[in-house]
Design a protein around this motif. Structure first.
Motif, PDB file in Angstrom:
ATOM      1  N   LEU A 258       0.630  -1.375   0.255  1.00  0.00           N
ATOM      2  CA  LEU A 258       0.012  -0.434  -0.242  1.00  0.00           C
ATOM      3  C   LEU A 258       0.814   1.136  -0.418  1.00  0.00           C
ATOM      4  N   ASN A 259       1.500   1.180   1.118  1.00  0.00           N
ATOM      5  CA  ASN A 259       2.540   2.388   1.165  1.00  0.00           C
ATOM      6  C   ASN A 259       3.242   3.080  -0.191  1.00  0.00           C
ATOM      7  N   LEU A 260       3.985   1.731  -1.057  1.00  0.00           N
ATOM      8  CA  LEU A 260       4.476   1.300  -2.587  1.00  0.00           C
ATOM      9  C   LEU A 260       3.550   1.994  -3.609  1.00  0.00           C
ATOM     10  N   TRP A 261       2.277   1.550  -3.905  1.00  0.00           N
ATOM     11  CA  TRP A 261       1.367   2.472  -4.645  1.00  0.00           C
ATOM     12  C   TRP A 261       0.729   3.648  -3.924  1.00  0.00           C
ATOM     13  N   LEU A 262       0.991   4.094  -2.493  1.00  0.00           N
ATOM     14  CA  LEU A 262       0.174   5.729  -2.846  1.00  0.00           C
ATOM     15  C   LEU A 262       1.443   6.544  -3.294  1.00  0.00           C
ATOM     16  N   ALA A 263       2.574   5.782  -2.535  1.00  0.00           N
ATOM     17  CA  ALA A 263       4.444   6.884  -3.012  1.00  0.00           C
ATOM     18  C   ALA A 263       4.126   6.699  -5.091  1.00  0.00           C
ATOM     19  N   ALA A 264       3.536   5.634  -5.520  1.00  0.00           N
ATOM     20  CA  ALA A 264       3.768   5.641  -6.530  1.00  0.00           C
ATOM     21  C   ALA A 264       2.482   6.691  -7.348  1.00  0.00           C
TER      22      ALA A 264
END
Length: 217
Positions: free
Chosen positions: A57-63
């Protein structure tokens, strides 16, 4: 016979002006969509954080945030240009890449395990993607090369996820989502043709007016 060289504006110049006006429309429409994208991303993050891996979820939000900031920066820089600037093909290509990248961030959600975690997560993601793809119609219709790939990147993964589950209800939902995609593409095409015709007519009328004024002097 009239010499074609006496036309008030060449087809090449007209094409460049139309590209500029198209990009200007995309930049104008994108302002609200960028803000909505960030807001929706934050809602997704806090809604799904207890039912999915935090790193994913962190990687998705960052992207999502990075791509939105890149698109916002591009619009800010473009708004400082004028119609005499060149490389509009490059600007269009970059805008399309960023738009499709953003759509893929949203489209990938149905391919994650969280999609099948519970009935509410499935409903939430389907509702979210349907809304985001409709928003893409409103913000990207001035360019078919941006709008159609955006909608495909957004909805095709959802259709695949639903259709591959094997459940009759999911198969029906996949069919409905496919029809929805066709409707969006058709609506995008109709809006684009109307907008393109208006831009072209306005450009031709402006150039003809300038030509007539010059001819009277």
């Amino acid at each position: 016979m009239t010499d074609t060289n006496e036309n008030p504006v060449s087809e090449l110049d007209l094409r460049a002006r139309i590209q500029y006006e198209t990009l200007r429309a995309l930049a104008s429409n994108g302002k609200s969509s960028f803000f909505i994208s960030i807001v929706n991303a934050v809602i997704v993050f806090f809604t799904l954080r207890d039912v999915t891996e935090q790193i994913v979820l962190n990687l998705w939000l960052a992207a999502v945030v990075i791509l939105t900031l890149l698109r916002t920066t591009m619009v800010i820089v473009f708004n400082r240009l004028d119609s005499s600037s060149q490389h509009f093909d490059l600007w269009t290509a970059i805008y399309i890449v960023f738009a499709c990248g953003s759509a893929l961030c949203w489209g990938i959600l149905p391919l994650l395990d969280v999609f099948y975690f519970a009935g509410w997560t499935e409903t939430f993601i389907v509702f979210l993607i349907a809304g985001m793809s409709a928003g893409g119609l409103v913000s990207l219709y001035p360019s078919l090369l941006a709008a159609v790939p955006y909608q495909l990147c957004m909805l095709v993964p959802l259709i695949y996820a639903l259709g591959s589950s094997g459940a009759p209800a999911h198969t029906a939902m996949a069919i409905l989502a496919s029809l929805y995609l066709v409707l969006l593409v058709r609506s995008t095409y109709d809006l684009n043709q109307s907008a393109s015709a208006s831009i072209r007519l306005e450009m031709e009328n402006n150039e003809l007016f300038k030509f007539l004024l010059k001819a009277r002097k």
